[in-house]
Design a protein around this motif. Sequence first.
Motif, PDB file in Angstrom:
ATOM      1  N   ALA A   1      -1.034  -1.432   7.646  1.00  0.00           N
ATOM      2  CA  ALA A   1      -1.414  -2.105   6.360  1.00  0.00           C
ATOM      3  C   ALA A   1      -1.842  -3.435   6.431  1.00  0.00           C
ATOM      4  O   ALA A   1      -1.708  -4.332   5.542  1.00  0.00           O
TER       5      ALA A   1
ATOM      6  N   ASP B   1       5.737   6.885   0.111  1.00  0.00           N
ATOM      7  CA  ASP B   1       5.044   6.305   1.558  1.00  0.00           C
ATOM      8  C   ASP B   1       4.733   5.517   1.512  1.00  0.00           C
ATOM      9  O   ASP B   1       3.404   5.172   1.394  1.00  0.00           O
TER      10      ASP B   1
ATOM     11  N   LYS C   1      -5.371  12.937  -5.021  1.00  0.00           N
ATOM     12  CA  LYS C   1      -5.847  11.922  -4.405  1.00  0.00           C
ATOM     13  C   LYS C   1      -6.988  11.029  -5.495  1.00  0.00           C
ATOM     14  O   LYS C   1      -7.958  11.343  -5.620  1.00  0.00           O
TER      15      LYS C   1
ATOM     16  N   ASP D   1       0.596   5.426   0.274  1.00  0.00           N
ATOM     17  CA  ASP D   1      -0.045   6.102   0.566  1.00  0.00           C
ATOM     18  C   ASP D   1       0.219   7.562  -0.077  1.00  0.00           C
ATOM     19  O   ASP D   1      -0.888   8.444  -0.080  1.00  0.00           O
ATOM     20  N   GLU D   2       1.410   7.713  -0.157  1.00  0.00           N
ATOM     21  CA  GLU D   2       1.640   9.218  -1.121  1.00  0.00           C
ATOM     22  C   GLU D   2       2.628   8.616  -1.868  1.00  0.00           C
ATOM     23  O   GLU D   2       3.993   8.230  -2.096  1.00  0.00           O
TER      24      GLU D   2
ATOM     25  N   GLU E   1      -6.050   4.786  -3.331  1.00  0.00           N
ATOM     26  CA  GLU E   1      -5.332   4.702  -1.680  1.00  0.00           C
ATOM     27  C   GLU E   1      -4.036   6.116  -1.373  1.00  0.00           C
ATOM     28  O   GLU E   1      -3.230   5.906  -0.989  1.00  0.00           O
ATOM     29  N   THR E   2      -4.180   6.336  -2.917  1.00  0.00           N
ATOM     30  CA  THR E   2      -2.680   7.005  -2.678  1.00  0.00           C
ATOM     31  C   THR E   2      -2.638   8.249  -3.145  1.00  0.00           C
ATOM     32  O   THR E   2      -3.489   9.041  -4.401  1.00  0.00           O
TER      33      THR E   2
ATOM     34  N   ALA F   1       3.511   2.306   2.766  1.00  0.00           N
ATOM     35  CA  ALA F   1       2.855   1.791   4.288  1.00  0.00           C
ATOM     36  C   ALA F   1       4.171   0.610   5.815  1.00  0.00           C
ATOM     37  O   ALA F   1       4.304  -0.329   4.542  1.00  0.00           O
TER      38      ALA F   1
ATOM     39  N   ARG G   1       0.828  -1.616  -0.230  1.00  0.00           N
ATOM     40  CA  ARG G   1       0.393   0.202  -0.176  1.00  0.00           C
ATOM     41  C   ARG G   1       1.204   1.068  -0.039  1.00  0.00           C
ATOM     42  O   ARG G   1       1.548   1.245   0.588  1.00  0.00           O
TER      43      ARG G   1
END
Length: 346
Positions: A78, A67, A49, A35-36, A52-53, A69, A33
């Motif tokens: 996660a 970033d 967004k 995140d960014e 999920e990113t 998880a 996952r």
Amino acid sequence: MLITIAATIFVLGLLVLVHELGHFITAKLAGMRVDEFAIGFGPKLCSFKRGETVYSIRVVPLGGFNDIAGMNPEENDAGERGYCERPVGHRMVVILAGVFMNFLLPIFLFFGIFFFSGVSTPNPEPILGTVLADKPAYEAGLKDGDRVLSINGEAIATWTEFTEAVQASEEGRPLYLTVQRGGEELQVSVAPTYDASSKRNVVGVMSALEHKDVGFVDSVTMAVQKTGYLMYMMVDALYRLLLELSGKDLAGPIGVAQMAGEVAQMGIVPLLNFTAFLSINLGLVNLFPIPALDGGHFITLCIEAVRGKPLSPKALYYMQSVGVGLLILLMLFATANDIMRVFVGG
């Protein structure tokens, strides 16, 4: 100044984008996952967004990050999609993917240059391609396109004979050239000077170039060969730098920005060549086994693979702290070099 700023943002932005894209794509493929996905550091300039990113561009264009998880096992929320929970082989691929992309980018750039712009090779004939300003040949009145017929009465038939005659001469002692310009012959006297960087006598001229178009297959082959050659040359240069413990040639952000601005004024092809060169350099440096660099992360994963379990969070923390400290010292040293070159003239 505007050209320098634009060129710096283009070069660094492209290198960071490609590097971080390697981490991002492989992390997604490995089921992690993310995140960014960020280009730059500091406060966000803009972001959006998707899924999920969060995708963002930040103020300081000197790097970027993913970033993912679970990079810190103690903060993994996660589950099995956390970085720390994925197989060690998957994590190795994710860590090395950024470097791989930095080596892949030059191949694409060189391919584009060769395929769309062709290649230029030195003309073997003794024809002056470029007479450099404020050098002995320029001050003697030589011009681009002049053909050298003889030096001190000795016939000159090739560019190699011309350069050998100049290098074999005495510094400051005039050479008497017969050159052909248009339909007439001219007598010119030029006194060579010693160039410390190349360690030879020069008069300040470059050979003429012959241009030819290159097909698709040849462009790919030449791009791979040039990338491989540059990698070899850079590894050799880094080895010598470490062997001599000399960092006088290191350049930091200021130096890179200055070079990017100078190259950009020469045109898009030189700028793309510079970007390719810098991308290979970035890839090699990232392979250094220093904690906080990709090479350091890879070493810790190798240790984990041998031990059958990861290093303790405390050990990883100390290793990362040492790595960050070394990188800060290296950056300060490189920046000091930049200041001496740009502002002091050292």
